[in-house]
Design a protein around this motif. Structure first.
Motif, PDB file in Angstrom:
ATOM      1  N   ASN A  68      14.928 -11.324 -69.951  1.00 41.29           N
ATOM      2  CA  ASN A  68      14.281 -11.057 -68.656  1.00 41.29           C
ATOM      3  C   ASN A  68      14.571 -12.186 -67.668  1.00 41.29           C
ATOM      4  OD1 ASN A  68      12.736  -9.765 -66.724  1.00 41.29           O
ATOM      5  ND2 ASN A  68      10.805 -10.604 -67.483  1.00 41.29           N
ATOM      6  N   LEU A  69      15.838 -12.509 -67.535  1.00 39.30           N
ATOM      7  CA  LEU A  69      16.236 -13.632 -66.687  1.00 39.30           C
ATOM      8  C   LEU A  69      15.952 -13.358 -65.220  1.00 39.30           C
ATOM      9  CD1 LEU A  69      19.452 -14.585 -68.601  1.00 39.30           C
ATOM     10  CD2 LEU A  69      17.613 -16.181 -68.030  1.00 39.30           C
ATOM     11  N   LYS A  70      15.606 -14.420 -64.510  1.00 37.83           N
ATOM     12  CA  LYS A  70      15.265 -14.352 -63.094  1.00 37.83           C
ATOM     13  C   LYS A  70      16.222 -15.242 -62.301  1.00 37.83           C
ATOM     14  CE  LYS A  70      10.388 -13.875 -64.358  1.00 37.83           C
ATOM     15  NZ  LYS A  70       9.018 -14.427 -64.178  1.00 37.83           N
ATOM     16  N   PRO A  71      16.393 -14.973 -61.022  1.00 32.46           N
ATOM     17  CA  PRO A  71      17.286 -15.832 -60.227  1.00 32.46           C
ATOM     18  C   PRO A  71      16.902 -17.307 -60.291  1.00 32.46           C
ATOM     19  CG  PRO A  71      16.790 -13.829 -59.029  1.00 32.46           C
ATOM     20  CD  PRO A  71      15.935 -13.799 -60.256  1.00 32.46           C
ATOM     21  N   GLU A  72      15.616 -17.592 -60.427  1.00 32.15           N
ATOM     22  CA  GLU A  72      15.189 -18.998 -60.487  1.00 32.15           C
ATOM     23  C   GLU A  72      15.547 -19.678 -61.806  1.00 32.15           C
ATOM     24  OE1 GLU A  72      13.344 -16.328 -59.679  1.00 32.15           O
ATOM     25  OE2 GLU A  72      11.297 -16.477 -60.495  1.00 32.15           O
ATOM     26  N   ASP A  73      16.066 -18.930 -62.767  1.00 35.39           N
ATOM     27  CA  ASP A  73      16.568 -19.525 -64.005  1.00 35.39           C
ATOM     28  C   ASP A  73      17.991 -20.067 -63.839  1.00 35.39           C
ATOM     29  OD1 ASP A  73      14.984 -16.824 -65.742  1.00 35.39           O
ATOM     30  OD2 ASP A  73      14.262 -18.896 -65.582  1.00 35.39           O
ATOM     31  N   THR A  74      18.602 -19.810 -62.697  1.00 36.72           N
ATOM     32  CA  THR A  74      19.961 -20.291 -62.440  1.00 36.72           C
ATOM     33  C   THR A  74      20.004 -21.813 -62.471  1.00 36.72           C
ATOM     34  OG1 THR A  74      20.540 -18.355 -61.121  1.00 36.72           O
ATOM     35  CG2 THR A  74      21.817 -20.354 -60.744  1.00 36.72           C
ATOM     36  N   ALA A  75      20.868 -22.348 -63.326  1.00 27.29           N
ATOM     37  CA  ALA A  75      20.960 -23.802 -63.512  1.00 27.29           C
ATOM     38  C   ALA A  75      22.074 -24.086 -64.504  1.00 27.29           C
ATOM     39  CB  ALA A  75      19.640 -24.360 -64.032  1.00 27.29           C
ATOM     40  N   VAL A  76      22.393 -25.376 -64.633  1.00 32.58           N
ATOM     41  CA  VAL A  76      23.209 -25.832 -65.755  1.00 32.58           C
ATOM     42  C   VAL A  76      22.244 -26.181 -66.887  1.00 32.58           C
ATOM     43  CG1 VAL A  76      24.868 -27.510 -66.593  1.00 32.58           C
ATOM     44  CG2 VAL A  76      24.995 -26.712 -64.228  1.00 32.58           C
ATOM     45  N   TYR A  77      22.513 -25.633 -68.055  1.00 30.43           N
ATOM     46  CA  TYR A  77      21.655 -25.841 -69.212  1.00 30.43           C
ATOM     47  C   TYR A  77      22.312 -26.841 -70.160  1.00 30.43           C
ATOM     48  CZ  TYR A  77      18.523 -22.108 -67.819  1.00 30.43           C
ATOM     49  OH  TYR A  77      17.601 -21.340 -67.145  1.00 30.43           O
ATOM     50  N   TYR A  78      21.491 -27.804 -70.616  1.00 32.04           N
ATOM     51  CA  TYR A  78      21.961 -28.868 -71.493  1.00 32.04           C
ATOM     52  C   TYR A  78      21.115 -28.908 -72.760  1.00 32.04           C
ATOM     53  CZ  TYR A  78      23.948 -30.781 -67.143  1.00 32.04           C
ATOM     54  OH  TYR A  78      24.638 -30.962 -65.967  1.00 32.04           O
ATOM     55  N   CYS A  79      21.739 -29.196 -73.879  1.00 32.32           N
ATOM     56  CA  CYS A  79      20.949 -29.482 -75.070  1.00 32.32           C
ATOM     57  C   CYS A  79      20.917 -30.984 -75.303  1.00 32.32           C
ATOM     58  CB  CYS A  79      21.456 -28.734 -76.297  1.00 32.32           C
ATOM     59  SG  CYS A  79      23.065 -29.230 -76.890  1.00 32.32           S
ATOM     60  N   ASN A  80      19.878 -31.394 -76.018  1.00 30.88           N
ATOM     61  CA  ASN A  80      19.634 -32.816 -76.227  1.00 30.88           C
ATOM     62  C   ASN A  80      19.069 -33.041 -77.617  1.00 30.88           C
ATOM     63  OD1 ASN A  80      17.165 -35.009 -75.992  1.00 30.88           O
ATOM     64  ND2 ASN A  80      19.039 -35.678 -74.999  1.00 30.88           N
ATOM     65  N   ALA A  81      19.468 -34.133 -78.234  1.00 25.68           N
ATOM     66  CA  ALA A  81      18.908 -34.547 -79.521  1.00 25.68           C
ATOM     67  C   ALA A  81      17.941 -35.689 -79.253  1.00 25.68           C
ATOM     68  CB  ALA A  81      20.025 -34.979 -80.468  1.00 25.68           C
ATOM     69  N   GLY A  82      16.659 -35.470 -79.568  1.00 19.58           N
ATOM     70  CA  GLY A  82      15.642 -36.465 -79.255  1.00 19.58           C
ATOM     71  C   GLY A  82      14.599 -36.561 -80.329  1.00 19.58           C
ATOM     72  N   GLN A  83      13.389 -36.907 -79.910  1.00 21.80           N
ATOM     73  CA  GLN A  83      12.302 -37.119 -80.848  1.00 21.80           C
ATOM     74  C   GLN A  83      10.979 -36.674 -80.252  1.00 21.80           C
ATOM     75  OE1 GLN A  83      12.648 -38.184 -83.939  1.00 21.80           O
ATOM     76  NE2 GLN A  83      14.725 -38.982 -83.913  1.00 21.80           N
ATOM     77  N   TYR A  84      10.123 -36.123 -81.099  1.00 23.02           N
ATOM     78  CA  TYR A  84       8.737 -35.900 -80.722  1.00 23.02           C
ATOM     79  C   TYR A  84       7.932 -37.156 -81.035  1.00 23.02           C
ATOM     80  CZ  TYR A  84       8.330 -30.962 -79.515  1.00 23.02           C
ATOM     81  OH  TYR A  84       8.391 -29.762 -78.873  1.00 23.02           O
ATOM     82  N   SER A  85       6.991 -37.450 -80.156  1.00 22.68           N
ATOM     83  CA  SER A  85       6.043 -38.533 -80.391  1.00 22.68           C
ATOM     84  C   SER A  85       4.726 -38.166 -79.723  1.00 22.68           C
ATOM     85  CB  SER A  85       6.578 -39.856 -79.830  1.00 22.68           C
ATOM     86  OG  SER A  85       5.634 -40.894 -80.028  1.00 22.68           O
ATOM     87  N   SER A  86       3.645 -38.227 -80.498  1.00 19.96           N
ATOM     88  CA  SER A  86       2.309 -37.888 -79.984  1.00 19.96           C
ATOM     89  C   SER A  86       2.294 -36.533 -79.292  1.00 19.96           C
ATOM     90  CB  SER A  86       1.817 -38.979 -79.019  1.00 19.96           C
ATOM     91  OG  SER A  86       1.752 -40.234 -79.669  1.00 19.96           O
ATOM     92  N   GLY A  87       3.022 -35.587 -79.854  1.00 19.40           N
ATOM     93  CA  GLY A  87       2.985 -34.229 -79.341  1.00 19.40           C
ATOM     94  C   GLY A  87       3.894 -33.951 -78.167  1.00 19.40           C
ATOM     95  N   SER A  88       4.629 -34.930 -77.705  1.00 16.65           N
ATOM     96  CA  SER A  88       5.528 -34.735 -76.578  1.00 16.65           C
ATOM     97  C   SER A  88       6.966 -34.982 -77.000  1.00 16.65           C
ATOM     98  CB  SER A  88       5.171 -35.678 -75.428  1.00 16.65           C
ATOM     99  OG  SER A  88       3.899 -35.377 -74.916  1.00 16.65           O
TER     100      SER A  88
END
Length: 121
Positions: A84-104
């Motif tokens: 259900n994509l919308k025009p406002e979803d238009t962007a460059v999408y990036y993936c990232n390898a990170g970490q969760y800490s304290s729920g964030s």
């Protein structure tokens, strides 16, 4: 060191679907939580979805119920199913390898090159 390569972007009409993939050169399963970000022209990069090593997920409010993040640790790949994509979803999408800490989720130093998603009629 981890190298990330995104694929699956493209042009889609409003209401359509796309599936993005992020393939990693190294092992994701042990060390990294993962996130998908997007950046539209003139805007800051924002986190849209993240997933822990065990598969718990979180979503930005505007994509809840439309986007689904999953991971296959055996294939070292993270996916983002976008419906259900919308025009406002238009962007460059990036993936990232990170970490969760304290729920964030906190982004790490490893980013893919990005894949363009354009939602337009």
């Amino acid at each position: 060191q981890v190298q990330l390569v995104e694929s699956g972007g493209g042009l889609v009409q409003p209401g359509g679907s796309l599936s993005l993939s992020c393939a990693a050169s190294g092992s994701l399963s042990t060390f990294y939580d993962m996130g998908w970000y997007r950046q539209a022209p003139g805007s800051q990069r924002e986190l849209v979805a993240s997933i822990t090593r065990r598969g718990s997920t979180n979503y930005e409010d505007s994509v809840k119920g439309r986007f689904t993040i999953t991971r296959d640790n055996a294939k070292n790949t993270v996916y983002l199913q976008m419906n259900n994509l919308k025009p406002e979803d238009t962007a460059v999408y990036y993936c990232n390898a990170g970490q969760y800490s304290s729920g964030s989720y906190y982004s790490g130093p490893y980013w893919g090159q990005g894949t363009q998603v354009t939602v337009s009629s």
